[in-house]
Design a protein around this motif. Structure first.
Motif, PDB file in Angstrom:
ATOM      1  N   ALA A  85       0.837  -1.204   0.000  1.00 38.50           N
ATOM      2  CA  ALA A  85       0.000   0.000   0.000  1.00 38.50           C
ATOM      3  C   ALA A  85       0.869   1.251   0.000  1.00 38.50           C
ATOM      4  N   ARG A  86       1.935   1.220   0.807  1.00 36.95           N
ATOM      5  CA  ARG A  86       2.830   2.376   0.851  1.00 36.95           C
ATOM      6  C   ARG A  86       3.424   2.647  -0.522  1.00 36.95           C
ATOM      7  N   VAL A  87       3.952   1.577  -1.183  1.00 38.32           N
ATOM      8  CA  VAL A  87       4.619   1.770  -2.467  1.00 38.32           C
ATOM      9  C   VAL A  87       3.609   2.165  -3.538  1.00 38.32           C
ATOM     10  N   SER A  88       2.420   1.538  -3.535  1.00 37.31           N
ATOM     11  CA  SER A  88       1.415   1.891  -4.539  1.00 37.31           C
ATOM     12  C   SER A  88       1.030   3.354  -4.387  1.00 37.31           C
ATOM     13  N   ALA A  89       0.780   3.755  -3.145  1.00 34.76           N
ATOM     14  CA  ALA A  89       0.392   5.149  -2.923  1.00 34.76           C
ATOM     15  C   ALA A  89       1.513   6.082  -3.368  1.00 34.76           C
ATOM     16  N   ALA A 150       5.534   8.416   2.088  1.00 32.31           N
ATOM     17  CA  ALA A 150       6.467   9.478   1.685  1.00 32.31           C
ATOM     18  C   ALA A 150       7.790   8.899   1.176  1.00 32.31           C
ATOM     19  N   GLY A 151       8.313   7.871   1.808  1.00 27.80           N
ATOM     20  CA  GLY A 151       9.578   7.276   1.386  1.00 27.80           C
ATOM     21  C   GLY A 151       9.521   6.742  -0.032  1.00 27.80           C
ATOM     22  N   PRO A 152       8.578   5.828  -0.327  1.00 29.24           N
ATOM     23  CA  PRO A 152       8.456   5.322  -1.693  1.00 29.24           C
ATOM     24  C   PRO A 152       8.197   6.438  -2.705  1.00 29.24           C
ATOM     25  N   TYR A 153       7.453   7.456  -2.281  1.00 30.76           N
ATOM     26  CA  TYR A 153       7.178   8.564  -3.199  1.00 30.76           C
ATOM     27  C   TYR A 153       8.475   9.232  -3.620  1.00 30.76           C
ATOM     28  N   ARG A 154       9.343   9.504  -2.645  1.00 36.30           N
ATOM     29  CA  ARG A 154      10.620  10.155  -2.970  1.00 36.30           C
ATOM     30  C   ARG A 154      11.444   9.285  -3.891  1.00 36.30           C
ATOM     31  N   VAL A 155      11.516   7.989  -3.598  1.00 36.72           N
ATOM     32  CA  VAL A 155      12.318   7.085  -4.418  1.00 36.72           C
ATOM     33  C   VAL A 155      11.774   7.049  -5.839  1.00 36.72           C
ATOM     34  N   ALA A 156      10.453   6.887  -5.967  1.00 34.69           N
ATOM     35  CA  ALA A 156       9.842   6.784  -7.291  1.00 34.69           C
ATOM     36  C   ALA A 156      10.038   8.082  -8.060  1.00 34.69           C
ATOM     37  N   ARG A 157       9.912   9.210  -7.376  1.00 38.00           N
ATOM     38  CA  ARG A 157      10.048  10.490  -8.074  1.00 38.00           C
ATOM     39  C   ARG A 157      11.479  10.699  -8.527  1.00 38.00           C
ATOM     40  N   ALA A 158      12.429  10.362  -7.680  1.00 46.04           N
ATOM     41  CA  ALA A 158      13.830  10.516  -8.069  1.00 46.04           C
ATOM     42  C   ALA A 158      14.125   9.659  -9.297  1.00 46.04           C
ATOM     43  N   GLU A 159      13.614   8.437  -9.281  1.00 45.51           N
ATOM     44  CA  GLU A 159      13.873   7.525 -10.387  1.00 45.51           C
ATOM     45  C   GLU A 159      13.190   8.023 -11.659  1.00 45.51           C
ATOM     46  N   MET A 160      11.982   8.556 -11.537  1.00 48.40           N
ATOM     47  CA  MET A 160      11.277   9.037 -12.718  1.00 48.40           C
ATOM     48  C   MET A 160      11.924  10.302 -13.250  1.00 48.40           C
ATOM     49  N   HIS A 190      11.580  -0.011 -16.159  1.00 48.29           N
ATOM     50  CA  HIS A 190      12.794   0.528 -15.542  1.00 48.29           C
ATOM     51  C   HIS A 190      12.627   0.713 -14.047  1.00 48.29           C
ATOM     52  N   LEU A 191      11.386   0.937 -13.641  1.00 49.86           N
ATOM     53  CA  LEU A 191      11.140   1.187 -12.219  1.00 49.86           C
ATOM     54  C   LEU A 191      11.123  -0.101 -11.400  1.00 49.86           C
ATOM     55  N   VAL A 192      10.930  -1.248 -12.095  1.00 48.44           N
ATOM     56  CA  VAL A 192      10.727  -2.499 -11.358  1.00 48.44           C
ATOM     57  C   VAL A 192      11.829  -2.792 -10.332  1.00 48.44           C
ATOM     58  N   PRO A 193      13.122  -2.713 -10.718  1.00 52.27           N
ATOM     59  CA  PRO A 193      14.154  -3.029  -9.706  1.00 52.27           C
ATOM     60  C   PRO A 193      14.046  -2.131  -8.473  1.00 52.27           C
ATOM     61  N   VAL A 194      13.905  -0.825  -8.706  1.00 44.85           N
ATOM     62  CA  VAL A 194      13.825   0.108  -7.580  1.00 44.85           C
ATOM     63  C   VAL A 194      12.584  -0.172  -6.749  1.00 44.85           C
ATOM     64  N   LEU A 195      11.473  -0.392  -7.441  1.00 49.12           N
ATOM     65  CA  LEU A 195      10.227  -0.629  -6.710  1.00 49.12           C
ATOM     66  C   LEU A 195      10.300  -1.926  -5.927  1.00 49.12           C
ATOM     67  N   ALA A 196      10.960  -2.951  -6.498  1.00 50.62           N
ATOM     68  CA  ALA A 196      11.062  -4.225  -5.780  1.00 50.62           C
ATOM     69  C   ALA A 196      11.815  -4.029  -4.479  1.00 50.62           C
ATOM     70  N   VAL A 197      12.966  -3.338  -4.579  1.00 46.07           N
ATOM     71  CA  VAL A 197      13.745  -3.102  -3.357  1.00 46.07           C
ATOM     72  C   VAL A 197      12.932  -2.266  -2.372  1.00 46.07           C
ATOM     73  N   THR A 198      12.263  -1.230  -2.896  1.00 41.60           N
ATOM     74  CA  THR A 198      11.497  -0.350  -2.014  1.00 41.60           C
ATOM     75  C   THR A 198      10.344  -1.095  -1.348  1.00 41.60           C
TER      76      THR A 198
ATOM     77  N   GLY B 233      18.377   6.224   5.778  1.00 39.67           N
ATOM     78  CA  GLY B 233      18.886   5.444   6.906  1.00 39.67           C
ATOM     79  C   GLY B 233      18.609   6.145   8.225  1.00 39.67           C
ATOM     80  N   LEU B 234      18.846   7.449   8.237  1.00 38.71           N
ATOM     81  CA  LEU B 234      18.575   8.193   9.471  1.00 38.71           C
ATOM     82  C   LEU B 234      17.091   8.302   9.737  1.00 38.71           C
ATOM     83  N   ARG B 235      16.303   8.236   8.646  1.00 42.13           N
ATOM     84  CA  ARG B 235      14.854   8.220   8.844  1.00 42.13           C
ATOM     85  C   ARG B 235      14.484   6.988   9.691  1.00 42.13           C
ATOM     86  N   ILE B 236      15.129   5.863   9.331  1.00 46.54           N
ATOM     87  CA  ILE B 236      14.882   4.646  10.132  1.00 46.54           C
ATOM     88  C   ILE B 236      15.343   4.864  11.569  1.00 46.54           C
ATOM     89  N   SER B 237      16.533   5.507  11.693  1.00 42.62           N
ATOM     90  CA  SER B 237      17.062   5.742  13.043  1.00 42.62           C
ATOM     91  C   SER B 237      16.097   6.581  13.867  1.00 42.62           C
TER      92      SER B 237
END
Lengths: 794, 297
Positions: A85-89, A150-160, A190-198, B233-237
């Motif tokens: 849910a976090r990553v989808s959102a 918020a975390g997944p959003y930042r990652v996805a946006r950076a990647e996009m 292209h997003l799949v690897p990042v999204l999988a880890v996230t 990482g610090l977010r986790i911390s």
């Protein structure tokens, strides 16, 4: 999928392991979550690994390995659904923000704000606020989503952002590819690897949050308040643990919650370690899956792979596993047939004797019936008082105004005698100055010292051969601020009046209307308790009758005596002796002027007191039967046609007995108990017949008129058990949230079974028909016992 | 976005959250019963029994405001606690940045030696995956079991309590480990990515030294990601701060926030949550600082 990355292979293995545990965990667990080991060879709970269970037990004595396996599903669902849910959102917001620039600023700032708040605290607050009812897993997922996107959003946006600068994006845009196909065909792979880890990271983070909340004492389904102090054994490490919340759904956070505390680190480490390791293993498994997917599809298009044949095989394997889990019958599924049989027999249920005869159980004596001839002393008709045309009648005035007290000092009689008012019925001569005693709130002088200057009520009147009326004496205080000493009590007042030759005693208790007349209800009636504790011994004696203020006023007013005025003239009220719901006892200083003049007076009128008490011969008939060589479960049904039981009980019992015909394996004793007279004696006789007074499981069927079953027990480990039975058989029962109040919990016949662990079935509501439910519940218990369920074979 | 604008966002975020918390917290806190932090929700609070003190039925010791608990003004409590947590976080940031980048660069650089790279990656993955509260418990248990001196019975490190001496070692480790692991992971992924790009192939073709390529061509590309990694990482911390402080009984800001939630002290909760938020915003600003100077130079 020509070449498979080794990490992907490991990830697949981890995936199937997690899936297997989540689907089958409850079935491969050695025990069910309802199996408690309360005592084990003098060892104290929790048991160390190897003592009772391979991985040790939790604080309550349940198998930790089983709990971890059974809890895997709920815990993993929360973790993975929250992670997805976090990553989808996050992804959805990133895509929308990429398409529509104005939104981008807003979502960016929101992400900034939201991610600045520690997730655990927000989740803790949200769970505390919204954890109600049945949607507890949903609440947890929602609590974890609120800040987690918020975390997944930042990652996805950076990647996009990175992809937008790619040459292929510009080419596609130049070719006129629309936004949605551009995202789905060119960016998503292209997003799949990042999204999988996230996703893996977020699922792990959600699991961690669940564990953290568990350590903080917040967990899914914290509904059952299980008291563990009833066990003979105390606890290792934690001296003060008397009661714990346990989770309705087995879940790992709840296991951590019950094992926390610094002391645990020294003495009972395994209680934290086992669920902790489970959390860690699940987290590692999820991370490996994410890593594997990321590495496999770093250079490959995941969308093409989804359409490949191996992917189809994998999907099929998952579907087969889920199907297998759904098809697998639950534990002790055979017991459900017993329950169904019992349910069907309700239509045939007739007389109890017939059902016993048809049941195929064997009797302990010559017949199933156990008859006793009991001579009991009973009041045969309502009490009556008549004075100069004023009549007070037990029937007309109800027991809240007039209550005959039949106890060992009193008796029955029909008397015509002069009436005399004796005030408090106090004579200082009866109370020699007593030494001080140490009370809860300081040192108190004895009652004799306090009342030595009081007026003697018996000095002015002669009560010999007369009917004596006394008013309940207030509590006495040395001064306005000091502690209180109880006044002369009911039994002493009666005794002193009898000593002086009274032929009947009318005791005015202003609290009488506020005392409940039933034994089980609140507040407690001390007079009924007296009758129970010190039962009447002879039919003829001095009648003792308690009157309320209004009734006494009606009788005495024509003669110029008003107990109400006397009572109201006392100003002090003792708040400490006032139990909830009962008017506080009155309080008077020992040197108050009111105490110096006795209100005692001969009323100069004859009164008629009628309290007929006779010896009655009764033959209470109970039925007893056993099945199997060594019965372990006792079904104790309270027969109808008496106070506090119902036709439902006998019909349900009859249906259960009929369903037992021809069935083998159940080891139980069935008692249809007649409680009409001499309950304790009957119960003792049956206990002697059965040859045992201590049972691990007694199922008591009490008053079952109602629409919802209710389980009452003071033994915490029986609560999950019976709730589980009710859930399995589909019986209409309310969830048991806590143990019963040990001071009020009782059932007919419990005096004969000291130390036995009983659960009482009662009903709430009105207008339902619970016969089939109760019969099915009994059938299920018998079936489980026949199939060897360990919790019934302790 | 300029550095000044980024810095300006810190008070802005704090302001918005202060407004939100100070309005929502009292409403939210009225929806549940107060409890004691050690007992957890649902556990019974011991009722006050004092002679002559008549309490209404159901009175509890729980729900005592923090000012009454600590006997200091709220500001002093929060500032004290903030400094205690700040020590943990600053230490964690410093260790994570140095150790995380070094490990990440090593893993990325030796990726063609699959075993070594895989082992380190697996180790960091494991550390990133293990919950920090579990790390905390593990450290405590390890010190209790293995760190005890058999002759004297004393341990070489205290397992709980506050103090800027050996008391800080275990909490600091528990807060640092996930941050190091995440930084190393993301750095490794980026380094490995950059090593595949054409300019690195060109540099290799020109015969440049591997160390030179790594230092000049690869690391500047990887550093933003390293800072991103440090940030998450610090977010986790920070997220694990309450639980780690709870376990080590390090009465920093996380523990005080938990106490405020348990005792339904809305003012203390707002204040301490704001400190946490500000701590977080400052650290993520520091993490953001690196990005514009290094990316796509």
């Amino acid at each position: 999928m020509r070449r498979i990355d080794p990490w992907f292979a490991i990830g697949l293995i981890a995936f199937f392991l997690l899936l297997f545990v989540a689907l089958f965990g409850e079935r491969i667990a050695p025990y069910e979550a309802i199996f408690f080991v309360v005592e084990h060879e003098g060892q104290r709970r929790p048991y160390a690994p190897g003592e009772v269970f391979a991985l040790g037990s939790d604080v309550l004595g349940r198998d930790l390995l089983s709990l971890v396996l059974a809890g895997a599903r709920a815990t993993l669902i929360i973790g993975i659904v929250a992670g997805l849910a976090r990553v989808s959102a996050g992804l959805a917001l990133a895509v929308v923000a990429w398409w529509w620039r104005p939104l981008r600023l807003l979502v960016d700032s929101l992400a900034e704000i939201v991610s600045a708040v520690p997730a655990t605290l927000v989740a803790l607050l949200i769970v505390l606020i919204f954890i109600r009812g049945d949607a507890q897993i949903v609440t947890f997922v929602a609590a974890l989503l609120v800040t987690g996107w918020a975390g997944p959003y930042r990652v996805a946006r950076a990647e996009m952002d990175r992809l937008r600068h790619g040459l292929f994006t510009e080419s596609a845009l130049a070719l006129g590819v629309r936004r949605l196909p551009l995202f789905a065909r060119h960016h998503l792979p292209h997003l799949v690897p990042v999204l999988a880890v996230t996703t893996a990271q977020q699922s792990v983070a959600s699991l961690v949050a669940v564990a953290e909340l568990g350590v903080l004492g917040v967990f899914v389904g914290a509904t059952k308040f299980v008291n563990v102090r009833e066990a003979v054994t105390a606890f290792r490490g934690q001296a003060d643990v008397g009661a714990l919340w346990i989770s309705e759904i087995p879940e790992w956070g709840g296991l951590l919650a019950n094992g926390r505390g610094i002391e645990n680190l020294w003495t009972t480490r395994w209680v934290i370690l086992v669920p902790g390791v489970a959390f860690a293993l699940a987290a590692v498994g999820l991370s490996v899956i994410g890593l594997g997917v990321a590495r496999q599809f770093q250079r490959r298009n995941a969308l093409y792979a989804l359409r490949s044949r191996p992917a189809a095989w994998l999907g099929l394997a998952c579907a087969a596993l889920v199907l297998a889990a759904a098809m697998l019958p639950e534990r002790y599924a055979g017991a459900l047939e017993w329950a169904d049989d019992a349910r069907k027999q309700v239509a045939r249920a007739g007389s109890i004797d017939g059902a016993f005869a048809e049941s195929g159980l064997h009797a302990l004596g010559r017949t199933y019936a156990v008859e006793r001839r009991v001579l009991s002393i009973e009041q045969t008709s309502p009490a009556k008082l008549r004075t100069a045309g004023v009549e007070i009648n037990e029937e007309a005035d109800t027991p809240s105004n007039i209550l005959p007290v039949l106890y060992h000092a009193s008796g029955g009689a029909v008397i015509d005698a002069p009436l005399v008012y004796a005030g408090w019925g106090l004579s200082p001569a009866d109370h020699p100055p007593a030494p001080s005693r140490v009370g809860t709130f300081g040192t108190l002088p004895g009652l004799g010292t306090l009342v030595k200057d009081w007026a003697d009520d018996y000095a002015t009147v002669d009560v010999s051969g007369k009917i004596v009326v006394t008013l309940r004496m207030p509590n006495v205080q040395l001064s306005r601020t000091s502690a209180t000493s109880p006044g002369q009590d009911f039994e002493t007042t009666v005794k002193n009046a009898m000593k002086r030759g009274a032929v009947a005693i009318l005791y005015i208790d202003p609290a009488l209307p506020s005392l409940s007349t039933t034994l089980t209800g609140q507040p407690f009636n001390p007079y009924l308790r007296l009758e129970k504790v010190l039962p009447i011994e002879r039919p003829d004696g001095v009648p003792v009758i308690v009157l309320s203020l209004p009734a006494a006023e009606r009788m005495l007013r024509p003669f110029g005596v008003s107990p109400t005025e006397t009572w109201n003239a006392i100003t002090g009220v003792d708040t400490f002796s006032g139990a909830p719901g009962v008017r506080g006892q009155k309080l008077v200083a020992h040197d108050d002027p009111i105490t110096r003049r006795s209100p005692a007076r001969d009323l100069g009128v004859r009164s008629h007191v009628e309290l007929p008490v006779q010896r009655v011969l009764a033959t209470p008939t109970s039925f007893v039967a056993v099945s199997g060589a060594s019965p372990r479960v006792l079904v104790w049904a309270v027969l109808p046609e008496t106070r506090g039981s119902s036709p439902t009980t006998s019909d349900a019992l009859a249906a259960f007995l009929l369903s037992l015909a021809g069935k083998q394996g159940a080891n139980l004793a069935v008692v249809a108990f007649d409680r009409s007279v001499d309950t304790v004696g009957n119960a003792r006789a049956i206990a002697d017949l059965l040859g045992r007074t201590r049972w691990d499981t007694i199922v008591v069927l009490d008053d079952l008129e109602g629409e919802t079953l209710r389980f009452e027990t003071i033994y915490g480990d029986l609560i999950p058990m019976f709730d589980h039975y009710a859930a399995r058989t589909g019986a209409r029962a309310s969830i048991t949230r806590a143990i019963a109040n040990p001071e009020l919990w009782s059932w007919p016949g419990m005096e004969a079974f000291q130390g036995s662990r009983a659960t009482v079935l009662r009903a709430t509501g009105a207008g339902g028909d619970l016969r089939a439910d109760v019969a099915a519940l009994l059938g299920y218990i018998a079936g489980r016992d026949a199939l060897g369920a360990p919790e019934l074979r302790r | 976005m300029s550095i000044a604008a980024r810095a300006a966002r810190i008070p802005l975020v704090a302001l918005v959250l202060w407004l939100a918390l100070s309005t929502l917290a009292p409403i939210a806190m009225s929806r549940y019963e107060p409890y004691s932090v050690t007992g957890g929700p649902g556990a019974l609070c011991t009722p006050v029994v004092a002679p002559g003190l008549a309490l209404p039925p159901g009175s509890r010791t729980c729900g005592v405001p923090l000012t009454a608990l600590y006997r200091t003004p709220l500001q002093a409590t929060v500032i004290d606690a903030g400094l205690r947590s700040g020590a943990l976080l600053v230490g964690a940031a410093a260790i994570a940045l140095t150790l995380g980048v070094v490990i990440g660069a090593m893993v990325g650089a030796v990726r063609r030696r699959a075993v070594a790279s895989g082992a380190v990656l697996a180790a960091t993955g494991l550390l990133a995956a293990v919950p920090s509260f579990f790390v905390a418990y593990f450290l405590q248990v390890a010190v209790i079991v293995f760190g005890a001196n058999p002759s004297t019975g004393s341990r070489f490190l205290p397992v709980y309590g506050f103090g800027y001496d050996e008391h800080i070692v275990l909490p600091l480790l528990a807060v640092t480990i996930p941050a190091v692991a995440v930084t190393a992971q993301l750095t490794a992924a980026r380094v490995s990515d950059v090593l595949d790009s054409e300019f690195v192939t060109t540099a290799n073709a020109k015969g440049l030294l591997q160390s030179w390529i790594l230092r000049v061509h690869v690391l500047p590309h990887a550093l933003p990601v390293a800072l991103e990694g440090l940030g998450s990482g610090l977010r986790i911390s920070v997220a694990s701060l309450p639980i780690v402080e709870y376990i080590f009984q390090w009465n920093g800001i996380g523990y005080v926030t938990l106490q405020a939630i348990a005792s339904r002290d809305a003012a203390a909760f707002t204040a301490s949550a704001l400190v946490l938020v500000t701590l977080f915003a400052v650290l993520s600003f520091v993490a953001d600082l690196g990005r514009p100077r290094h990316a796509y130079r």
